[in-house]
Design an enzyme around this catalytic site. Sequence first.
Site, PDB file in Angstrom:
ATOM      1  N   VAL A  14      60.867  29.035  65.669  1.00  0.00           N
ATOM      2  CA  VAL A  14      61.779  29.222  64.533  1.00  0.00           C
ATOM      3  C   VAL A  14      62.625  30.490  64.712  1.00  0.00           C
ATOM      4  O   VAL A  14      63.850  30.465  64.516  1.00  0.00           O
ATOM      5  CB  VAL A  14      60.997  29.266  63.195  1.00  0.00           C
ATOM      6  CG1 VAL A  14      61.957  29.423  62.025  1.00  0.00           C
ATOM      7  CG2 VAL A  14      60.160  28.005  63.019  1.00  0.00           C
ATOM      8  N   LYS A 105      54.329  28.991  55.204  1.00  0.00           N
ATOM      9  CA  LYS A 105      53.759  28.331  54.007  1.00  0.00           C
ATOM     10  C   LYS A 105      52.321  28.741  53.748  1.00  0.00           C
ATOM     11  O   LYS A 105      51.888  28.836  52.601  1.00  0.00           O
ATOM     12  CB  LYS A 105      53.864  26.804  54.102  1.00  0.00           C
ATOM     13  CG  LYS A 105      53.364  26.181  55.397  1.00  0.00           C
ATOM     14  CD  LYS A 105      54.492  26.000  56.353  1.00  0.00           C
ATOM     15  CE  LYS A 105      53.978  25.812  57.756  1.00  0.00           C
ATOM     16  NZ  LYS A 105      54.812  24.980  58.575  1.00  0.00           N
ATOM     17  N   GLY A 134      60.852  22.225  55.976  1.00  0.00           N
ATOM     18  CA  GLY A 134      61.805  22.748  56.982  1.00  0.00           C
ATOM     19  C   GLY A 134      63.230  22.842  56.498  1.00  0.00           C
ATOM     20  O   GLY A 134      63.556  23.659  55.639  1.00  0.00           O
ATOM     21  N   ILE A 136      65.057  20.807  54.689  1.00  0.00           N
ATOM     22  CA  ILE A 136      65.446  20.210  53.395  1.00  0.00           C
ATOM     23  C   ILE A 136      65.434  21.309  52.322  1.00  0.00           C
ATOM     24  O   ILE A 136      64.420  21.986  52.159  1.00  0.00           O
ATOM     25  CB  ILE A 136      64.451  19.103  52.957  1.00  0.00           C
ATOM     26  CG1 ILE A 136      64.292  18.049  54.061  1.00  0.00           C
ATOM     27  CG2 ILE A 136      64.890  18.465  51.646  1.00  0.00           C
ATOM     28  CD1 ILE A 136      63.218  17.000  53.743  1.00  0.00           C
ATOM     29  N   LYS A 205      52.125  23.329  51.450  1.00  0.00           N
ATOM     30  CA  LYS A 205      53.473  23.020  50.933  1.00  0.00           C
ATOM     31  C   LYS A 205      53.393  22.422  49.522  1.00  0.00           C
ATOM     32  O   LYS A 205      54.213  22.747  48.652  1.00  0.00           O
ATOM     33  CB  LYS A 205      54.178  22.069  51.897  1.00  0.00           C
ATOM     34  CG  LYS A 205      54.430  22.708  53.266  1.00  0.00           C
ATOM     35  CD  LYS A 205      54.832  21.659  54.291  1.00  0.00           C
ATOM     36  CE  LYS A 205      55.048  22.274  55.660  1.00  0.00           C
ATOM     37  NZ  LYS A 205      55.139  21.270  56.725  1.00  0.00           N
ATOM     38  N   GLY A 302      60.897  21.954  63.401  1.00  0.00           N
ATOM     39  CA  GLY A 302      61.740  22.139  64.591  1.00  0.00           C
ATOM     40  C   GLY A 302      62.588  23.394  64.453  1.00  0.00           C
ATOM     41  O   GLY A 302      62.770  23.930  63.356  1.00  0.00           O
TER      42      GLY A 302
HETATM   43  P1  NDP Z   1      55.739  30.349  67.294  1.00  0.00           P
HETATM   44  O1  NDP Z   1      54.329  30.475  67.725  1.00  0.00           O
HETATM   45  O2  NDP Z   1      56.651  29.494  68.106  1.00  0.00           O
HETATM   46  O3  NDP Z   1      56.403  31.790  67.164  1.00  0.00           O
HETATM   47  C1  NDP Z   1      55.723  32.919  66.711  1.00  0.00           C
HETATM   48  C2  NDP Z   1      56.169  34.098  67.556  1.00  0.00           C
HETATM   49  O4  NDP Z   1      55.582  35.278  67.049  1.00  0.00           O
HETATM   50  C3  NDP Z   1      55.713  33.966  69.009  1.00  0.00           C
HETATM   51  O5  NDP Z   1      56.758  34.349  69.875  1.00  0.00           O
HETATM   52  C4  NDP Z   1      54.535  34.931  69.068  1.00  0.00           C
HETATM   53  O6  NDP Z   1      54.315  35.464  70.363  1.00  0.00           O
HETATM   54  C5  NDP Z   1      54.993  35.998  68.118  1.00  0.00           C
HETATM   55  N1  NDP Z   1      53.908  36.830  67.621  1.00  0.00           N
HETATM   56  C6  NDP Z   1      52.633  36.468  67.343  1.00  0.00           C
HETATM   57  N2  NDP Z   1      51.926  37.519  66.893  1.00  0.00           N
HETATM   58  C7  NDP Z   1      52.774  38.558  66.852  1.00  0.00           C
HETATM   59  C8  NDP Z   1      52.665  39.925  66.481  1.00  0.00           C
HETATM   60  N3  NDP Z   1      51.506  40.424  66.051  1.00  0.00           N
HETATM   61  N4  NDP Z   1      53.733  40.726  66.601  1.00  0.00           N
HETATM   62  C9  NDP Z   1      54.921  40.238  67.043  1.00  0.00           C
HETATM   63  N5  NDP Z   1      55.090  38.954  67.428  1.00  0.00           N
HETATM   64  C10 NDP Z   1      54.042  38.120  67.321  1.00  0.00           C
HETATM   65  O7  NDP Z   1      55.702  29.837  65.788  1.00  0.00           O
HETATM   66  P2  NDP Z   1      56.848  29.045  64.999  1.00  0.00           P
HETATM   67  O8  NDP Z   1      58.157  29.651  65.276  1.00  0.00           O
HETATM   68  O9  NDP Z   1      56.653  27.587  65.205  1.00  0.00           O
HETATM   69  O10 NDP Z   1      56.401  29.318  63.488  1.00  0.00           O
HETATM   70  C11 NDP Z   1      56.697  30.536  62.835  1.00  0.00           C
HETATM   71  C12 NDP Z   1      56.443  30.350  61.353  1.00  0.00           C
HETATM   72  O11 NDP Z   1      57.300  29.345  60.848  1.00  0.00           O
HETATM   73  C13 NDP Z   1      55.025  29.898  61.009  1.00  0.00           C
HETATM   74  O12 NDP Z   1      54.643  30.477  59.802  1.00  0.00           O
HETATM   75  C14 NDP Z   1      55.177  28.392  60.840  1.00  0.00           C
HETATM   76  O13 NDP Z   1      54.208  27.830  60.008  1.00  0.00           O
HETATM   77  C15 NDP Z   1      56.544  28.323  60.201  1.00  0.00           C
HETATM   78  N6  NDP Z   1      57.247  27.063  60.354  1.00  0.00           N
HETATM   79  C16 NDP Z   1      57.364  26.494  61.581  1.00  0.00           C
HETATM   80  C17 NDP Z   1      58.074  25.341  61.728  1.00  0.00           C
HETATM   81  C18 NDP Z   1      58.250  24.694  63.044  1.00  0.00           C
HETATM   82  O14 NDP Z   1      58.881  23.639  63.099  1.00  0.00           O
HETATM   83  N7  NDP Z   1      57.763  25.256  64.135  1.00  0.00           N
HETATM   84  C19 NDP Z   1      58.707  24.689  60.572  1.00  0.00           C
HETATM   85  C20 NDP Z   1      58.536  25.387  59.317  1.00  0.00           C
HETATM   86  C21 NDP Z   1      57.819  26.531  59.241  1.00  0.00           C
HETATM   87  P3  NDP Z   1      53.287  34.662  71.357  1.00  0.00           P
HETATM   88  O15 NDP Z   1      53.891  33.319  71.574  1.00  0.00           O
HETATM   89  O16 NDP Z   1      53.238  35.514  72.545  1.00  0.00           O
HETATM   90  O17 NDP Z   1      51.986  34.579  70.589  1.00  0.00           O
HETATM   91  N1  HSE Z   2      53.626  21.695  61.499  1.00  0.00           N
HETATM   92  C1  HSE Z   2      54.584  21.453  60.493  1.00  0.00           C
HETATM   93  C2  HSE Z   2      54.908  19.977  60.441  1.00  0.00           C
HETATM   94  C3  HSE Z   2      55.829  22.257  60.777  1.00  0.00           C
HETATM   95  O1  HSE Z   2      54.483  19.236  61.335  1.00  0.00           O
HETATM   96  O2  HSE Z   2      55.540  19.526  59.501  1.00  0.00           O
HETATM   97  C4  HSE Z   2      56.774  22.298  59.624  1.00  0.00           C
HETATM   98  O3  HSE Z   2      56.256  22.994  58.550  1.00  0.00           O
END
Ligand code: NDP
Ligand code: HSE
Length: 436
Positions: A14, A105, A134, A136, A205, A302
């Site tokens: 994200v 969430k 996401g 929406i 959610k 996504g």
């Molecule tokens: P990712 O794991 O892809 O990204 C998280 C990032 O944060 C990684 O680069 C990770 O590094 C880094 N990180 C972890 N711990 C630390 C720390 N202590 N300090 C600094 N950086 C850190 O997660 P997403 O982007 O998928 O998700 C992020 C948030 O968004 C979550 O809360 C998720 O629930 C929410 N979300 C995600 C969606 C999705 O489609 N993916 C949709 C809607 C919400 P490393 O990889 O090295 O651990």
């Molecule tokens: N893991 C979640 C899903 C990401 O599959 O809908 C979006 O919140």
Amino acid sequence: MKRMNIGLLGIGTVGGGVFELLKSNIKEIQRKTSADMRIVAVADKNIARAKEIVGSSIEVTDDAFKLVADKEIDVIVELIGGTTIAKDLVVKAIENKKHVVTANKALIAVHGNEIFKAAHAKGVMVAFEAAVAGGIPIIKALREGLTANRIEWIAGIINGTTNFILSEMRDKGLDFETVLKEAQRLGYAEADPTFDIEGVDAAHKATIMSAIAFGIPMQFEKAHVEGITKLAAIDIRYAEQLGYRIKLLGIAKKTSGGVELRVHPTLIPAKRLIANVEGAMNAVQVFGDAVGTTLYYGKGAGSEPTASAVIADLVDITRLLSADAEHRVPYLAFQPDAVQNTPVLPIGEITTSYYLRMRVADQAGVLADITKILASHGVSIDALLQKEADEGESQTDLVALTHETKEKNMLAAIKEIQDLKTVAGEVVKIRLENLS
Ligand code: NDP
Ligand code: HSE
């Protein structure tokens, strides 16, 4: 134009999407904002990967706490995830009078009450549009667009991973594990996919939506949560024969006795629009007393769809920066002193219809015994499907759809049915919602 300096915590799926989308659409976005938004610093555990994404002109650190303490930063965008370090960072950011945008969430559903209280005390905004469905804009719809309504119920396909799994299993006959791996590869699944498949993510959610819809605190710990791991392919097939689809629904319903807050596989009539939401798509159906039914559909996960919601929150913050705290949109739609402690009902007290499947002896009187037990608990049958026993088999499947009843009545009836000598094994029970 005023400057709004953003500190981005986490540049994964994200966070990377937010960075790229801000870069590619910055001109269009700036036409809509009243501040010059800039990501000025990024914190991520993987500094090398972060630098590759943002280049050399933006500060990159692996110390997220440095950013929440940085006096030059106005807004923290938390995209790390989880409820431990993310919570500490958000609380610290608020303490330092920074606005917060998050897609997390779990954090909002579990610690939202404490976070909003702290933010209210400091007069800062906490925005979380991306946390539900996401891309929406369902938070905005519930909090602002539908504000004239008394919301009666919400039912949503709010987990893309499980909807993707259910769709692929049904359409392509693929097995559960294969489809789950594909969902992880596509970036839909949470870091720990058990949160998706066991319904926890959807419950986070649904909890958030229930709070905004009914003006109640976050009560995630009281949500009833069932995932899709125990769902049998045979039930998906029988449901189709009866004109239904099975979806993992997040349901929040206001009743005279309290609030129903539950996530579970649910039969819904195949003719409903929401029943035809396939793949990783999300949809949320809302019933308001004035507007009736409204339906919101789109990508629920996504990189770019989620970034779209995060950036919308950032734009909202630029627009509200100069408004004093009391005149901003309340976090949970209702003014903080108007939030009510309406109880979340225990699962035995909810009212819904049911799909029942049982393995029964193929002999006279069995059906009569079962219908008698159901009637004695006030459960009325809506439809019955009995398969002809296979050649050489003395047992067959009996499927019943019931009208609405209290769950505790249904459970009592099931217990008696299971005690019948003519019924083999457990009765499978799946809740059914007509969504009409
Ligand atoms: P990712 O794991 O892809 O990204 C998280 C990032 O944060 C990684 O680069 C990770 O590094 C880094 N990180 C972890 N711990 C630390 C720390 N202590 N300090 C600094 N950086 C850190 O997660 P997403 O982007 O998928 O998700 C992020 C948030 O968004 C979550 O809360 C998720 O629930 C929410 N979300 C995600 C969606 C999705 O489609 N993916 C949709 C809607 C919400 P490393 O990889 O090295 O651990
Ligand atoms: N893991 C979640 C899903 C990401 O599959 O809908 C979006 O919140």
